[in-house]
Design a protein around this motif. Structure first.
Motif, short mmCIF file in Angstrom:
data_model
loop_
_atom_site.label_atom_id
_atom_site.label_comp_id
_atom_site.label_asym_id
_atom_site.label_seq_id
_atom_site.Cartn_x
_atom_site.Cartn_y
_atom_site.Cartn_z
N GLU A 111 -1.51 -3.89 -12.69
CA GLU A 111 -1.45 -3.57 -11.26
C GLU A 111 -0.54 -4.54 -10.52
OE1 GLU A 111 -2.84 -1.09 -9.62
OE2 GLU A 111 -4.46 -0.30 -10.87
N LEU A 112 -0.64 -5.81 -10.89
CA LEU A 112 0.19 -6.83 -10.27
C LEU A 112 1.67 -6.56 -10.48
CD1 LEU A 112 0.49 -9.65 -8.93
CD2 LEU A 112 0.28 -10.63 -11.23
N SER A 113 2.04 -6.24 -11.69
CA SER A 113 3.44 -5.96 -11.99
C SER A 113 3.96 -4.80 -11.16
CB SER A 113 3.59 -5.65 -13.48
OG SER A 113 4.91 -5.30 -13.80
N GLN A 114 3.13 -3.77 -11.01
CA GLN A 114 3.54 -2.60 -10.23
C GLN A 114 3.70 -2.96 -8.76
OE1 GLN A 114 1.19 0.89 -10.93
NE2 GLN A 114 1.94 1.95 -9.12
N ASP A 115 2.72 -3.69 -8.20
CA ASP A 115 2.80 -4.04 -6.78
C ASP A 115 4.03 -4.89 -6.47
OD1 ASP A 115 0.54 -2.64 -6.13
OD2 ASP A 115 -0.80 -4.38 -6.13
N LEU A 116 4.32 -5.85 -7.33
CA LEU A 116 5.50 -6.69 -7.10
C LEU A 116 6.78 -5.87 -7.19
CD1 LEU A 116 4.46 -9.87 -9.11
CD2 LEU A 116 4.48 -9.58 -6.62
N ALA A 117 6.85 -4.96 -8.15
CA ALA A 117 8.04 -4.13 -8.30
C ALA A 117 8.25 -3.23 -7.10
CB ALA A 117 7.93 -3.29 -9.58
N ALA A 163 0.75 10.08 1.47
CA ALA A 163 1.39 10.58 2.68
C ALA A 163 0.63 10.13 3.92
CB ALA A 163 1.48 12.11 2.63
N ARG A 164 -0.71 10.12 3.85
CA ARG A 164 -1.51 9.65 4.98
C ARG A 164 -1.31 8.14 5.17
NH1 ARG A 164 -3.06 11.38 8.95
NH2 ARG A 164 -5.25 10.77 9.05
N TYR A 165 -1.25 7.40 4.08
CA TYR A 165 -1.03 5.96 4.20
C TYR A 165 0.30 5.65 4.88
CZ TYR A 165 -4.91 4.84 0.96
OH TYR A 165 -6.14 4.68 0.36
N ALA A 166 1.31 6.44 4.58
CA ALA A 166 2.62 6.22 5.21
C ALA A 166 2.52 6.42 6.72
CB ALA A 166 3.65 7.16 4.61
N GLU A 167 1.82 7.47 7.15
CA GLU A 167 1.62 7.70 8.59
C GLU A 167 0.84 6.55 9.21
OE1 GLU A 167 0.40 11.85 9.69
OE2 GLU A 167 0.17 12.03 7.52
N MET A 168 -0.21 6.13 8.54
CA MET A 168 -1.03 5.03 9.06
C MET A 168 -0.21 3.75 9.21
SD MET A 168 -4.42 5.62 6.70
CE MET A 168 -5.23 4.11 7.22
N ALA A 169 0.62 3.47 8.23
CA ALA A 169 1.41 2.24 8.26
C ALA A 169 2.29 2.18 9.50
CB ALA A 169 2.27 2.15 7.00
N PRO A 184 -2.81 -2.45 2.41
CA PRO A 184 -3.21 -1.20 1.75
C PRO A 184 -4.29 -1.50 0.71
CG PRO A 184 -0.81 -1.42 1.82
CD PRO A 184 -1.39 -2.75 2.17
N SER A 185 -5.50 -0.98 0.94
CA SER A 185 -6.63 -1.39 0.12
C SER A 185 -7.26 -0.27 -0.69
CB SER A 185 -7.71 -2.03 1.02
OG SER A 185 -8.18 -1.11 1.99
N GLY A 186 -6.65 0.92 -0.69
CA GLY A 186 -7.29 2.06 -1.31
C GLY A 186 -7.12 2.18 -2.81
N MET A 187 -6.29 1.34 -3.41
CA MET A 187 -6.04 1.37 -4.85
C MET A 187 -5.46 2.71 -5.32
SD MET A 187 -6.51 -1.63 -6.15
CE MET A 187 -6.64 -1.38 -7.90
N MET A 188 -4.60 3.30 -4.49
CA MET A 188 -3.86 4.48 -4.93
C MET A 188 -2.63 4.03 -5.72
SD MET A 188 -5.61 7.06 -3.80
CE MET A 188 -7.17 6.17 -3.71
N ASP A 189 -2.30 4.72 -6.78
CA ASP A 189 -1.09 4.40 -7.54
C ASP A 189 0.13 4.65 -6.66
OD1 ASP A 189 -2.63 3.84 -9.75
OD2 ASP A 189 -2.38 5.83 -10.64
N GLY A 190 1.02 3.65 -6.57
CA GLY A 190 2.25 3.79 -5.81
C GLY A 190 2.14 3.49 -4.34
N GLN A 191 0.99 2.98 -3.88
CA GLN A 191 0.78 2.84 -2.43
C GLN A 191 1.72 1.80 -1.80
OE1 GLN A 191 -3.40 1.90 -2.05
NE2 GLN A 191 -3.15 -0.24 -2.66
N ILE A 192 2.01 0.72 -2.48
CA ILE A 192 2.86 -0.31 -1.88
C ILE A 192 4.28 0.23 -1.67
CG2 ILE A 192 3.92 -2.57 -2.24
CD1 ILE A 192 0.99 -2.68 -1.41
N GLY A 193 4.85 0.84 -2.67
CA GLY A 193 6.20 1.37 -2.54
C GLY A 193 6.29 2.46 -1.48
N HIS A 194 5.29 3.33 -1.43
CA HIS A 194 5.31 4.43 -0.47
C HIS A 194 5.23 3.90 0.96
CE1 HIS A 194 5.14 8.85 -0.48
NE2 HIS A 194 4.45 8.74 0.66
#
Length: 330
Positions: free
Chosen positions: A238-244, A151-157, A170-180
């Protein structure tokens, strides 16, 4: 084996006879447009502040950052990645979402200085702005809370995009960060802002000088969210998730210790691949060169071409401007 006096039919050395021949037959070369300059900007200083563990690198003022950005553009460097160091840090990284926070101010200043002549990139992480130095919010037990952090990453973005960033990292390695982050940007009308996924960011001993650069107050370690150096296949997961989730570019960090991972990632994707030559890699070369143990310029150039050979399209390096000028002069 050839006996003394016998001659081989095939002589690869023919293609190494002169500098011109070696240039013509080189399989990989570094171009200024491959390079991105990471830069630190610190709130509340009147002059650039040298970073003791990174000779030649400074915490910039806004004015010196403008000059550094203009210099990078003049050298033909492709981009600049900004990291902000606020005067006041707290548990939730308030400065990270304040439009008047140092990173957002710096983004606006660089865009005013260079416009679109550089790809202006912004680090999207909380570690520079939190007093505990972690990349996310902590729960009541002191653990990084993945979903609250998203939620904080979304505000920052959104605030970074509004400040003028072309690319967010996005460099924090949180699960789901790219999609969010992608959903937040699109909902706010920033569909054109690209995402550089820190796809394989390893928990590494080579980050020490960076932590000096951002005045990190890290307590504990980041082993529960950054990748284990022992794992290679995990990077592909991780790559597969980020691309998706919509990553426009992907990155491996650190660089030289993970060239095998970089090669595997590059072989698996059709999007641009980046590598980050991190602070510890920079510091080791500079320290060894200062001692006279290695040839500095040759060592720098060799490390950069290694990234290209391993599959990197983009290289983040603190030597970006120097290396770009040398590459252009060849």
């Amino acid at each position: 084996m050839f006996s003394h006096g016998a001659f081989p039919d095939v002589r690869p050395r023919r293609l190494r006879t002169t500098a011109a021949m070696r240039r013509m037959t080189a399989e990989h070369r570094v171009h200024p447009a491959d390079l991105v300059l990471p830069a630190f900007v610190r709130e509340g200083i009147a002059e650039p502040a040298p970073i003791s563990s990174m000779p030649g690198v400074v915490q910039h003022t806004l004015d010196s950052l403008r000059r550094a950005a203009a210099e990078a553009a003049d050298a033909g460097v492709a981009g600049i990645m900004l990291f902000g160091v606020p005067e006041v840090k707290d548990a939730v990284g308030t400065a990270a979402t304040d439009p008047g926070g140092i990173l957002q101010v710096a983004l606006r200043a660089v865009r005013e200085e260079v416009g679109d002549a550089l790809v202006v990139m912004s680090d999207l992480c909380l570690d520079e702005t939190t007093d505990h130095g972690h990349c996310g919010l902590l729960d009541e037990r002191g653990r990084v809370d993945n979903d609250a952090t998203l939620a904080r990453y979304a505000e920052m973005a959104v605030v970074q995009a509004e400040a003028g960033a072309h690319v967010l990292g996005p460099s924090g390695m949180m699960d789901g960060q790219i999609g969010h982050v992608r959903r937040a940007l699109d909902a706010a009308g920033h569909e054109d802002v690209a995402l550089l996924a820190y796809t394989a960011k390893y928990t590494s001993a080579f980050y020490g000088p960076f932590r000096e650069a951002v005045e990190s107050g890290l307590t504990g370690d980041r082993m529960t969210y950054q990748q284990d150096p022992a794992n290679g296949r995990e990077a592909l997961r991780e790559l597969s998730q980020d691309l998706a989730e919509g990553a426009d570019m992907v990155m491996v960090k650190p660089g030289l210790p993970y060239l095998d991972v970089l090669r595997r990632v590059a072989d698996a994707v059709a999007v641009p691949v980046a590598a980050y030559q991190i602070s510890g890699e920079y510091a080791m070369v500079e320290a060894a060169a200062e001692k006279g143990w290695i040839e500095r310029e040759r060592a720098i150039d060799e490390t950069l071409v290694c990234f290209k050979r391993a599959g990197a399209d983009v290289i983040l390096t603190y030597w970006a401007v120097e290396a770009a000028r040398r590459a252009a002069a060849r």
